[in-house]
Design a protein around this motif. Structure first.
Motif, PDB file in Angstrom:
ATOM      1  N   LYS A  54      57.673 -79.855  60.037  1.00  0.00           N
ATOM      2  CA  LYS A  54      58.705 -79.409  60.975  1.00  0.00           C
ATOM      3  C   LYS A  54      58.640 -80.231  62.269  1.00  0.00           C
ATOM      4  CE  LYS A  54      60.182 -75.289  63.504  1.00  0.00           C
ATOM      5  NZ  LYS A  54      59.838 -73.905  63.844  1.00  0.00           N
ATOM      6  N   GLY A  55      57.449 -80.411  62.781  1.00  0.00           N
ATOM      7  CA  GLY A  55      57.282 -81.217  63.994  1.00  0.00           C
ATOM      8  C   GLY A  55      57.661 -82.666  63.776  1.00  0.00           C
ATOM      9  N   TRP A  56      57.304 -83.201  62.618  1.00  0.00           N
ATOM     10  CA  TRP A  56      57.636 -84.592  62.316  1.00  0.00           C
ATOM     11  C   TRP A  56      59.152 -84.778  62.214  1.00  0.00           C
ATOM     12  CZ3 TRP A  56      56.422 -89.183  63.180  1.00  0.00           C
ATOM     13  CH2 TRP A  56      56.911 -90.254  62.440  1.00  0.00           C
ATOM     14  N   ALA A  57      59.842 -83.838  61.612  1.00  0.00           N
ATOM     15  CA  ALA A  57      61.307 -83.926  61.514  1.00  0.00           C
ATOM     16  C   ALA A  57      61.934 -83.974  62.903  1.00  0.00           C
ATOM     17  CB  ALA A  57      61.858 -82.743  60.711  1.00  0.00           C
ATOM     18  N   GLU A  58      61.424 -83.169  63.825  1.00  0.00           N
ATOM     19  CA  GLU A  58      61.924 -83.192  65.206  1.00  0.00           C
ATOM     20  C   GLU A  58      61.586 -84.524  65.867  1.00  0.00           C
ATOM     21  OE1 GLU A  58      63.810 -82.080  68.701  1.00  0.00           O
ATOM     22  OE2 GLU A  58      63.990 -81.310  66.671  1.00  0.00           O
ATOM     23  N   ALA A  59      60.396 -85.042  65.616  1.00  0.00           N
ATOM     24  CA  ALA A  59      59.995 -86.328  66.187  1.00  0.00           C
ATOM     25  C   ALA A  59      60.904 -87.448  65.689  1.00  0.00           C
ATOM     26  CB  ALA A  59      58.537 -86.630  65.834  1.00  0.00           C
ATOM     27  N   VAL A  60      61.184 -87.464  64.392  1.00  0.00           N
ATOM     28  CA  VAL A  60      62.058 -88.495  63.825  1.00  0.00           C
ATOM     29  C   VAL A  60      63.455 -88.391  64.437  1.00  0.00           C
ATOM     30  CG1 VAL A  60      63.186 -89.295  61.704  1.00  0.00           C
ATOM     31  CG2 VAL A  60      60.743 -88.743  61.695  1.00  0.00           C
ATOM     32  N   MET A 113      64.216 -87.353  67.390  1.00  0.00           N
ATOM     33  CA  MET A 113      64.148 -87.879  68.754  1.00  0.00           C
ATOM     34  C   MET A 113      63.978 -89.395  68.758  1.00  0.00           C
ATOM     35  SD  MET A 113      61.831 -84.829  70.354  1.00  0.00           S
ATOM     36  CE  MET A 113      61.971 -85.247  72.082  1.00  0.00           C
ATOM     37  N   ILE A 114      63.164 -89.911  67.849  1.00  0.00           N
ATOM     38  CA  ILE A 114      62.946 -91.361  67.750  1.00  0.00           C
ATOM     39  C   ILE A 114      64.265 -92.068  67.438  1.00  0.00           C
ATOM     40  CG2 ILE A 114      61.872 -93.140  66.294  1.00  0.00           C
ATOM     41  CD1 ILE A 114      59.395 -91.193  66.183  1.00  0.00           C
ATOM     42  N   ASN A 115      65.086 -91.459  66.626  1.00  0.00           N
ATOM     43  CA  ASN A 115      66.361 -92.066  66.235  1.00  0.00           C
ATOM     44  C   ASN A 115      67.496 -91.794  67.217  1.00  0.00           C
ATOM     45  OD1 ASN A 115      65.344 -93.271  63.890  1.00  0.00           O
ATOM     46  ND2 ASN A 115      65.589 -91.377  62.742  1.00  0.00           N
ATOM     47  N   ASP A 116      67.259 -90.969  68.211  1.00  0.00           N
ATOM     48  CA  ASP A 116      68.280 -90.621  69.196  1.00  0.00           C
ATOM     49  C   ASP A 116      68.205 -91.610  70.365  1.00  0.00           C
ATOM     50  OD1 ASP A 116      69.738 -89.533  71.347  1.00  0.00           O
ATOM     51  OD2 ASP A 116      69.211 -87.476  70.818  1.00  0.00           O
ATOM     52  N   PRO A 117      69.237 -92.425  70.569  1.00  0.00           N
ATOM     53  CA  PRO A 117      69.187 -93.440  71.624  1.00  0.00           C
ATOM     54  C   PRO A 117      69.147 -92.895  73.049  1.00  0.00           C
ATOM     55  CG  PRO A 117      71.362 -93.389  70.609  1.00  0.00           C
ATOM     56  CD  PRO A 117      70.488 -92.458  69.817  1.00  0.00           C
ATOM     57  N   SER A 118      69.305 -91.590  73.207  1.00  0.00           N
ATOM     58  CA  SER A 118      69.229 -91.040  74.564  1.00  0.00           C
ATOM     59  C   SER A 118      67.778 -90.894  75.041  1.00  0.00           C
ATOM     60  CB  SER A 118      69.956 -89.691  74.642  1.00  0.00           C
ATOM     61  OG  SER A 118      69.255 -88.685  73.926  1.00  0.00           O
ATOM     62  N   TYR A 119      66.819 -91.057  74.142  1.00  0.00           N
ATOM     63  CA  TYR A 119      65.403 -90.966  74.527  1.00  0.00           C
ATOM     64  C   TYR A 119      64.836 -92.357  74.757  1.00  0.00           C
ATOM     65  CZ  TYR A 119      65.476 -86.086  73.054  1.00  0.00           C
ATOM     66  OH  TYR A 119      65.765 -84.754  72.931  1.00  0.00           O
ATOM     67  N   ASP A 120      64.110 -92.510  75.858  1.00  0.00           N
ATOM     68  CA  ASP A 120      63.404 -93.759  76.151  1.00  0.00           C
ATOM     69  C   ASP A 120      61.936 -93.670  75.748  1.00  0.00           C
ATOM     70  OD1 ASP A 120      65.662 -94.961  77.355  1.00  0.00           O
ATOM     71  OD2 ASP A 120      65.244 -93.889  79.221  1.00  0.00           O
ATOM     72  N   MET A 121      61.425 -92.446  75.645  1.00  0.00           N
ATOM     73  CA  MET A 121      60.017 -92.241  75.309  1.00  0.00           C
ATOM     74  C   MET A 121      59.890 -90.950  74.510  1.00  0.00           C
ATOM     75  SD  MET A 121      56.688 -91.749  77.817  1.00  0.00           S
ATOM     76  CE  MET A 121      56.713 -93.446  78.369  1.00  0.00           C
ATOM     77  N   VAL A 122      59.053 -91.000  73.484  1.00  0.00           N
ATOM     78  CA  VAL A 122      58.724 -89.821  72.694  1.00  0.00           C
ATOM     79  C   VAL A 122      57.214 -89.713  72.660  1.00  0.00           C
ATOM     80  CG1 VAL A 122      58.880 -88.715  70.428  1.00  0.00           C
ATOM     81  CG2 VAL A 122      60.815 -90.060  71.289  1.00  0.00           C
ATOM     82  N   ILE A 123      56.695 -88.578  73.105  1.00  0.00           N
ATOM     83  CA  ILE A 123      55.248 -88.348  73.133  1.00  0.00           C
ATOM     84  C   ILE A 123      54.905 -87.379  72.015  1.00  0.00           C
ATOM     85  CG2 ILE A 123      53.290 -87.505  74.484  1.00  0.00           C
ATOM     86  CD1 ILE A 123      54.936 -88.264  77.008  1.00  0.00           C
ATOM     87  N   LEU A 124      54.027 -87.796  71.129  1.00  0.00           N
ATOM     88  CA  LEU A 124      53.611 -86.993  69.987  1.00  0.00           C
ATOM     89  C   LEU A 124      52.161 -86.580  70.200  1.00  0.00           C
ATOM     90  CD1 LEU A 124      55.339 -89.225  67.308  1.00  0.00           C
ATOM     91  CD2 LEU A 124      56.200 -87.117  68.349  1.00  0.00           C
ATOM     92  N   ASP A 125      52.012 -85.457  70.862  1.00  0.00           N
ATOM     93  CA  ASP A 125      50.692 -84.971  71.252  1.00  0.00           C
ATOM     94  C   ASP A 125      49.909 -84.516  70.022  1.00  0.00           C
ATOM     95  OD1 ASP A 125      48.685 -84.292  73.121  1.00  0.00           O
ATOM     96  OD2 ASP A 125      49.359 -82.211  73.134  1.00  0.00           O
ATOM     97  N   GLU A 126      48.717 -85.034  69.876  1.00  0.00           N
ATOM     98  CA  GLU A 126      47.782 -84.702  68.797  1.00  0.00           C
ATOM     99  C   GLU A 126      48.254 -85.125  67.407  1.00  0.00           C
ATOM    100  OE1 GLU A 126      44.771 -83.997  69.355  1.00  0.00           O
ATOM    101  OE2 GLU A 126      44.838 -83.319  71.433  1.00  0.00           O
ATOM    102  N   LEU A 127      49.150 -86.097  67.338  1.00  0.00           N
ATOM    103  CA  LEU A 127      49.565 -86.596  66.028  1.00  0.00           C
ATOM    104  C   LEU A 127      48.382 -87.195  65.264  1.00  0.00           C
ATOM    105  CD1 LEU A 127      51.828 -87.156  63.974  1.00  0.00           C
ATOM    106  CD2 LEU A 127      52.127 -89.379  65.085  1.00  0.00           C
ATOM    107  N   ASN A 128      47.450 -87.809  65.963  1.00  0.00           N
ATOM    108  CA  ASN A 128      46.311 -88.419  65.262  1.00  0.00           C
ATOM    109  C   ASN A 128      45.511 -87.398  64.458  1.00  0.00           C
ATOM    110  OD1 ASN A 128      46.750 -91.101  65.951  1.00  0.00           O
ATOM    111  ND2 ASN A 128      45.706 -90.870  67.905  1.00  0.00           N
ATOM    112  N   ILE A 129      45.390 -86.194  64.950  1.00  0.00           N
ATOM    113  CA  ILE A 129      44.668 -85.157  64.207  1.00  0.00           C
ATOM    114  C   ILE A 129      45.456 -84.781  62.956  1.00  0.00           C
ATOM    115  CG2 ILE A 129      43.813 -82.777  64.309  1.00  0.00           C
ATOM    116  CD1 ILE A 129      42.175 -84.865  65.937  1.00  0.00           C
ATOM    117  N   VAL A 130      46.767 -84.677  63.093  1.00  0.00           N
ATOM    118  CA  VAL A 130      47.632 -84.377  61.938  1.00  0.00           C
ATOM    119  C   VAL A 130      47.460 -85.463  60.873  1.00  0.00           C
ATOM    120  CG1 VAL A 130      50.054 -84.209  61.223  1.00  0.00           C
ATOM    121  CG2 VAL A 130      49.280 -83.049  63.295  1.00  0.00           C
TER     122      VAL A 130
END
Length: 120
Positions: free
Chosen positions: A30-36, A38-55
């Motif tokens: 669910k979190g990854w779908a939201e991240a994708v 945002m990553i694909n939305d050109p209105s964002y300049d930065m996306v922070i994925l907190d604790e993705l490394n643990i996932v």
């Protein structure tokens, strides 16, 4: 709430609290779908994925899929990934890698547990 910053809390707490791999994987998806999104939305300049490394460490998400999405990001989109145990493949793909290590922490010094608004 800030007009220039969106926050999306998707996690359900610490994985050691849930002890339910299937639930943790569903939450991660669910979190990854939201991240994708945002990553694909050109209105964002930065996306922070907190604790993705643990996932990624616990293989709740497919590392190759994450790396593919990151590799295809548009120019000048900054993706920040936090958490310990970054996979070597992610480190290799990254433009910048920093390591933060505790020098002094109240948990170690005084036994103070994680506090809402500070550590989570």
């Amino acid at each position: 709430v800030h007009p220039l910053c969106d926050f999306h809390v998707v996690g359900a707490g610490y994985t050691w609290d849930t002890q339910d791999r299937a639930a943790d994987m569903a939450t991660s998806a669910k979190g990854w779908a939201e991240a994708v999104r945002m990553i694909n939305d050109p209105s964002y300049d930065m996306v922070i994925l907190d604790e993705l490394n643990i996932v990624l460490k616990y293989q709740y998400l497919d590392l190759d899929e994450v790396l593919d999405v990151f590799a295809k990001r548009r120019d000048m989109l900054h993706i920040v990934v936090t958490g310990r145990h970054a996979p070597e493949a992610l480190v290799a793909l990254a433009d910048l890698v920093s390591e933060i290590r505790p020098v002094k922490h109240p948990y170690q010094e005084q036994g103070i547990k994680a506090q809402k608004g500070v550590e989570f």
